[in-house]
Design a protein around this motif. Sequence first.
Motif, PDB file in Angstrom:
ATOM      1  N   TYR A  15       9.085  16.654  -0.370  1.00 25.00           N
ATOM      2  CA  TYR A  15       8.231  16.329  -1.593  1.00 25.00           C
ATOM      3  C   TYR A  15       8.719  15.175  -2.188  1.00 25.00           C
ATOM      4  O   TYR A  15       7.637  14.421  -2.534  1.00 25.00           O
ATOM      5  N   GLU A  16      10.009  14.959  -2.571  1.00 21.26           N
ATOM      6  CA  GLU A  16      10.325  14.183  -3.326  1.00 21.26           C
ATOM      7  C   GLU A  16      10.383  12.857  -2.316  1.00 21.26           C
ATOM      8  O   GLU A  16       9.723  11.435  -3.192  1.00 21.26           O
ATOM      9  N   LYS A  19       6.437  11.643  -2.538  1.00 19.82           N
ATOM     10  CA  LYS A  19       6.232  11.249  -4.095  1.00 19.82           C
ATOM     11  C   LYS A  19       6.536  10.011  -4.120  1.00 19.82           C
ATOM     12  O   LYS A  19       5.750   9.288  -4.616  1.00 19.82           O
ATOM     13  N   ALA A  20       7.712   9.665  -3.945  1.00 18.47           N
ATOM     14  CA  ALA A  20       8.338   8.297  -4.069  1.00 18.47           C
ATOM     15  C   ALA A  20       7.675   7.188  -3.187  1.00 18.47           C
ATOM     16  O   ALA A  20       7.316   6.119  -3.783  1.00 18.47           O
ATOM     17  N   SER A  21       7.332   7.598  -2.131  1.00 16.72           N
ATOM     18  CA  SER A  21       6.737   6.729  -1.148  1.00 16.72           C
ATOM     19  C   SER A  21       5.137   6.546  -1.633  1.00 16.72           C
ATOM     20  O   SER A  21       4.657   5.483  -1.322  1.00 16.72           O
ATOM     21  N   ALA A  22       4.646   7.752  -2.123  1.00 21.32           N
ATOM     22  CA  ALA A  22       3.304   7.423  -2.667  1.00 21.32           C
ATOM     23  C   ALA A  22       3.325   6.311  -3.789  1.00 21.32           C
ATOM     24  O   ALA A  22       2.531   5.449  -4.040  1.00 21.32           O
ATOM     25  N   GLN A  23       4.118   6.557  -4.782  1.00 19.27           N
ATOM     26  CA  GLN A  23       4.512   5.609  -5.907  1.00 19.27           C
ATOM     27  C   GLN A  23       4.721   4.295  -5.485  1.00 19.27           C
ATOM     28  O   GLN A  23       4.030   3.198  -6.193  1.00 19.27           O
ATOM     29  N   HIS A  25       3.440   2.978  -2.932  1.00 15.51           N
ATOM     30  CA  HIS A  25       2.557   2.292  -2.179  1.00 15.51           C
ATOM     31  C   HIS A  25       1.289   2.353  -3.001  1.00 15.51           C
ATOM     32  O   HIS A  25       0.117   1.980  -2.618  1.00 15.51           O
ATOM     33  N   ARG A  26       1.461   2.747  -4.214  1.00 16.59           N
ATOM     34  CA  ARG A  26       0.510   2.940  -5.241  1.00 16.59           C
ATOM     35  C   ARG A  26      -0.803   3.727  -4.768  1.00 16.59           C
ATOM     36  O   ARG A  26      -1.939   3.521  -4.730  1.00 16.59           O
ATOM     37  N   ARG A  27      -0.344   4.822  -4.076  1.00 19.46           N
ATOM     38  CA  ARG A  27      -1.186   5.875  -3.423  1.00 19.46           C
ATOM     39  C   ARG A  27      -1.059   7.268  -4.034  1.00 19.46           C
ATOM     40  O   ARG A  27       0.137   7.622  -4.620  1.00 19.46           O
ATOM     41  N   SER A  28      -1.911   8.342  -3.999  1.00 17.65           N
ATOM     42  CA  SER A  28      -2.010   9.598  -4.385  1.00 17.65           C
ATOM     43  C   SER A  28      -1.120  10.186  -3.355  1.00 17.65           C
ATOM     44  O   SER A  28      -0.657   9.596  -2.167  1.00 17.65           O
ATOM     45  N   LEU A  29      -0.661  11.399  -3.730  1.00 17.93           N
ATOM     46  CA  LEU A  29       0.207  12.104  -2.840  1.00 17.93           C
ATOM     47  C   LEU A  29      -0.720  12.563  -1.529  1.00 17.93           C
ATOM     48  O   LEU A  29      -0.221  12.525  -0.398  1.00 17.93           O
ATOM     49  N   ASN A  30      -1.986  13.035  -1.862  1.00 19.40           N
ATOM     50  CA  ASN A  30      -2.857  13.155  -0.563  1.00 19.40           C
ATOM     51  C   ASN A  30      -2.947  12.078   0.330  1.00 19.40           C
ATOM     52  O   ASN A  30      -2.870  12.152   1.793  1.00 19.40           O
ATOM     53  N   SER A  31      -3.156  10.831  -0.209  1.00 17.06           N
ATOM     54  CA  SER A  31      -3.481   9.726   0.478  1.00 17.06           C
ATOM     55  C   SER A  31      -2.022   9.413   1.459  1.00 17.06           C
ATOM     56  O   SER A  31      -2.269   8.831   2.462  1.00 17.06           O
ATOM     57  N   GLU A  32      -1.207   9.331   0.733  1.00 18.69           N
ATOM     58  CA  GLU A  32       0.329   9.112   1.306  1.00 18.69           C
ATOM     59  C   GLU A  32       0.560  10.075   2.474  1.00 18.69           C
ATOM     60  O   GLU A  32       0.920   9.815   3.674  1.00 18.69           O
ATOM     61  N   ALA A  33       0.160  11.233   2.330  1.00 17.82           N
ATOM     62  CA  ALA A  33       0.449  12.330   3.267  1.00 17.82           C
ATOM     63  C   ALA A  33      -0.476  12.045   4.599  1.00 17.82           C
ATOM     64  O   ALA A  33       0.076  12.130   5.782  1.00 17.82           O
ATOM     65  N   ILE A  34      -1.702  11.648   4.269  1.00 17.93           N
ATOM     66  CA  ILE A  34      -2.723  11.254   5.324  1.00 17.93           C
ATOM     67  C   ILE A  34      -2.090  10.213   6.031  1.00 17.93           C
ATOM     68  O   ILE A  34      -2.041  10.031   7.392  1.00 17.93           O
ATOM     69  N   VAL A  35      -1.681   8.972   5.337  1.00 20.05           N
ATOM     70  CA  VAL A  35      -1.121   7.946   5.933  1.00 20.05           C
ATOM     71  C   VAL A  35       0.091   8.264   6.796  1.00 20.05           C
ATOM     72  O   VAL A  35       0.144   7.656   8.032  1.00 20.05           O
TER      73      VAL A  35
END
Length: 81
Positions: A15-16, A19-23, A25-35
Amino acid sequence: MPTTLTLKNIPDEVYERLKASAQAHRRSLNSEAIVCLESVLLPERMAVSERLARARALRAGLPKATFHANEIDAHKREGRA
């Protein structure tokens, strides 16, 4: 048609990192999980000939320079004191 997926019991470390990857890449957690899922489950297939052509094009774009072994060694040692 898009579908909703709920994930449970995600390890804290995963999760962490998500979350760090989403931040980053300036994406939401949901978008980052999809990517992340797409990159693993739907990898881009590239023909060997296309991969070679790209590598040759990159190599052709490099400056034409001759490096001598002593220059290479000197550059490797830079910053190592």
